[in-house]
Structures are given as structure tokens and as C-alpha cells.
Design a protein around this motif. Structure first.
Motif, PDB file in Angstrom:
ATOM      1  N   GLY A   1      -1.630   3.509  -3.925  1.00 47.52           N
ATOM      2  CA  GLY A   1      -0.469   3.826  -3.105  1.00 47.52           C
ATOM      3  C   GLY A   1      -0.586   5.186  -2.445  1.00 47.52           C
TER       4      GLY A   1
ATOM      5  N   TYR B   1       6.908   2.789  -0.965  1.00 45.30           N
ATOM      6  CA  TYR B   1       6.615   1.362  -1.107  1.00 45.30           C
ATOM      7  C   TYR B   1       7.863   0.573  -1.494  1.00 45.30           C
TER       8      TYR B   1
ATOM      9  N   GLU C   1       5.979   6.353  -5.790  1.00 45.78           N
ATOM     10  CA  GLU C   1       6.236   4.962  -5.414  1.00 45.78           C
ATOM     11  C   GLU C   1       7.359   4.800  -4.387  1.00 45.78           C
TER      12      GLU C   1
ATOM     13  N   VAL D   1       0.539  -2.493  -5.704  1.00 53.11           N
ATOM     14  CA  VAL D   1       0.238  -1.080  -5.499  1.00 53.11           C
ATOM     15  C   VAL D   1      -0.030  -0.423  -6.848  1.00 53.11           C
TER      16      VAL D   1
ATOM     17  N   CYS E   1       0.085   3.029  -8.409  1.00 50.95           N
ATOM     18  CA  CYS E   1       0.798   4.208  -7.925  1.00 50.95           C
ATOM     19  C   CYS E   1       1.042   5.231  -9.025  1.00 50.95           C
TER      20      CYS E   1
END
Length: 363
Positions: free
Chosen positions: A27, A57, A54, A47, A49
Motif C-alpha cells: 500500500g 485505501y 491504510e 493491500v 499495509c
């Protein structure tokens, strides 16, 4: 450690449920359009991450699965790899993935199928290999200076790896080179071991164009998908200051990339652009088979003789691909609709699955 045997990856791929394939990546960097493009083509997305990173996203709602880690480099840990394989993941590499996972780990322990040629990633990171590929492919590049003591004009100094321009500087003499090296060490932008890896080349005065190509291994064809230019700090900030005041500031310009903007080249330059793409992909096939596979970028300068000079390359999705998440002027010409690099990558995976040729584009 020995390199991952290709058959190991193919065995993992053979065990996947291809109708339930997940597109996964770290990510960061250029993952937003990868996820959006994959979802547009009907793939699930995952993802990997770092905790606290995060937010984009989730806010853009582009990831279906979240694999949270303490630090990005944990993507090579066994438990993360297990989770990726359980999701039938194909990893899309980008600059942050290469930097955090580490080339050695990608080559030896990251046993998850990747789109593209994982062997070519080292050829972008090591300046001598990068130069060898471009020289033997017949691509025009700046002249290299082999020793700081031989600097007799304006030069650009760079360091290995995906640094986003951090640590790059311009020098006009050996003395200035030494002074700026000391300044970089003080800022902790480089370390002592980096100094011997410094790459010194002639400074080409011109406009910056980063050209984003896609090589389809399934069609054996190079596509031009977009072009961007970069906003770099502090050099772009200094250009907004009057010349007399620049001298008073006394700041050493740096080239840290902070953003990108889409551009188009004058149409008469496009034959050179396609020639560069064709030459580098043919050269790569012989030097690091199967060569480029999927996205790559040639970072260029165009001088006032209208010569396109390549000074660097990315052998995977480059950060500038973020400028055409909804398509570029060039990708539109191919497909007649908005097309991001991420969607183009997903289309290649989809075609590979449909034609039972996925193993040709996975390493």
C-alpha cells in the motif's frame, strides 16, 4: 542464498483457483490505480499495509482485503506470504515494493507469483547494469564520469536504488562534489557506504519527460501509455524565487520527488519515443530474459536539438503512472476509453487466464 527456481513459482500458480485471482501489492507508491484497475476488470484486491497507512485505501474503497503489518518490509515474512498465496495472489511490483521488500529477498525468498520479470528489477537498481542495458540497446544516455577527480563541467550525481530523487545533486567541480557529499551525510540522506556507489554523469540541460510504456508479453508489443513530469523539492521551489534572492538563500537544491503532473510531447518527438521503447525491450530480451514484461518507464530529458536523452529507467510501474488513473491522451488512443496503467496490467492478467498463458507473464 540461491535464487527462487521458476518452477517453484509455477507450482504455486498451478495450485491457484484462477477464477478467484487476487491482485495484491504494497500500500504505497502507485498502488491506487493498480487496485482500481484490477477491480474494474473484476479481480479481488489485497493491500499489504503498514499500520496507520491504510487510510487512502479505505477512503477510496479500492481494497477488498487488508493484510496489516508493523512495517512494509514484513511483506516477505512467511505468514504474509502464506496469506497472499491463500488469496491466489498475483503481486504487482512498484518502487516501494522493491525498496521495502529488498531485491535480495525478492530474488531468493519471496515465493509469491509476480507479474513481470523479477530478475530485471536489479537492472534498474544497479547503475552499471542499467547503463549496460541502455548502452547495448542503442539508447542515447548521458556520458559517465568514472572518478570525482575528473569532474570538469556540470554533472549530476545519483545513488543506487529507488530513492525518489533523494540525495541527487548537481556539482561543477571536485571540490563542490566533496562539499555536497558531506552535506548529504549530515542530513543522513546517504551513508558512508553509498559514496563509493555514487554515479556521476554529464548534466543534460533540457525538459524532463518520464515516458510510461507497457510491454505485452502476450502480444510481443510495446505500448505508450502516458507521460509525466515531476515536481521536485527544493529545485522547483527555488525557481519561484528571483535570481538575486536565490543567491541570498544559499540553499543547495535537492531533487526529492513530491508530485507528478501529466504532459504530452510534441508529436514530432513520438517516433523517438517509440524507437527508445522498441530498442530497450529488444535489448532486455537478450540480456535479462524474458526482458521487460508489463509496465516500465524511461526517464528522459529533451534538449533544444529535440533529442530525447534517457537518464534513468524504472523496470516496473513508476510513480508517474498516478497521473493517468483515469487514462492519458495516449492510452485513450489505444482503447477509446479511459485506461490506467493498473487497468492495463489487469487486462494482461485477464487475457493470460483466458488464453491459458498466465505462466508466460509471471515470475
Amino acid at each position: 542464498m540461491s535464487k527462487i527456481d521458476r518452477q517453484e513459482i509455477l507450482d504455486v500458480l498451478d495450485g491457484y483457483d484462477k477464477e478467484d485471482t487476487t491482485i495484491a501489492t504494497l500500500g504505497s507508491h502507485s498502488s491506487l490505480h493498480m487496485f482500481q484497475g484490477a477491480k474494474t476488470e473484476g479481480f479481488r484486491t489485497a493491500v499489504v499495509c503498514e499500520k496507520g497507512r491504510e487510510v487512502p485505501y479505505k477512503r477510496f474503497n479500492v481494497a477488498d482485503e487488508y493484510i496489516m503489518v508493523d512495517k512494509f518490509s514484513d511483506i516477505v515474512n512467511d505468514e504474509v506470504q502464506d496469506e497472499l498465496r491463500e488469496l491466489n495472489s498475483i503481486v504487482f511490483p512498484h518502487g516501494s515494493f522493491v525498496a521495502y521488500a529488498g531485491l535480495d529477498n525478492i530474488e531468493t525468498i519471496f515465493n509469491v507469483p509476480m507479474f513481470g520479470n523479477r530478475d530485471i528489477l536489479r537492472w534498474e537498481a544497479e547503475r552499471d547494469l542499467e547503463r549496460k542495458l541502455m548502452t547495448e540497446s542503442g539508447v542515447r544516455i548521458p556520458k559517465k564520469i568514472t572518478d570525482p577527480s575528473k569532474i570538469d563541467g556540470t554533472v549530476m550525481v545519483k545513488f543506487p536504488g529507488a530513492r525518489g530523487g533523494r540525495g541527487y545533486f548537481v556539482a561543477n567541480s571536485t571540490e563542490e562534489f566533496d562539499q555536497k557529499i558531506e552535506a548529504m551525510l549530515e542530513r543522513k540522506w546517504i551513508e558512508d557506504e553509498d559514496i563509493k556507489e555514487a554515479h556521476i554523469e554529464e548534466y543534460v540541460l533540457g525538459c524532463n519527460y518520464c515516458i510510461h510504456y507497457f510491454f505485452s508479453g502476450l502480444k510481443d508489443e510495446v505500448e505508450l501509455l502516458g507521460i509525466d513530469s515531476r515536481y521536485e523539492s527544493t529545485i522547483d521551489g527555488l525557481t519561484r524565487v528571483p535570481a538575486k534572492d536565490q543567491l541570498d538563500i544559499g540553499a543547495d537544491p535537492s531533487y526529492v520527488i513530491t508530485g507528478n503532473h501529466p504532459v504530452v510531447m510534441r508529436e514530432s518527438l513520438l517516433p523517438q519515443v517509440f524507437d527508445i521503447g522498441d530498442k530497450i525491450t529488444e535489448g532486455a530480451k537478450g540480456l535479462v530474459p524474458p526482458g521487460f514484461n508489463g509496465p516500465f518507464c524511461m526517464q528522459t530529458l529533451v534538449n533544444d536539438d529535440l533529442e530525447v536523452v534517457v537518464f534513468e529507467m524504472s523496470a516496473r510501474s513508476d510513480g508517474g503512472t498516478n497521473t493517468f488513473m483515469n487514462g492519458s491522451a495516449y492510452s485513450y488512443l489505444y482503447y477509446g476509453e479511459p485506461l490506467s496503467m493498473g487497468r492495463r496490467m489487469a487486462l494482461e492478467i485477464k487475457k493470460g487466464i483466458e488464453e491459458n498463458r498466465l505462466e508466460e507473464i509471471i515470475t
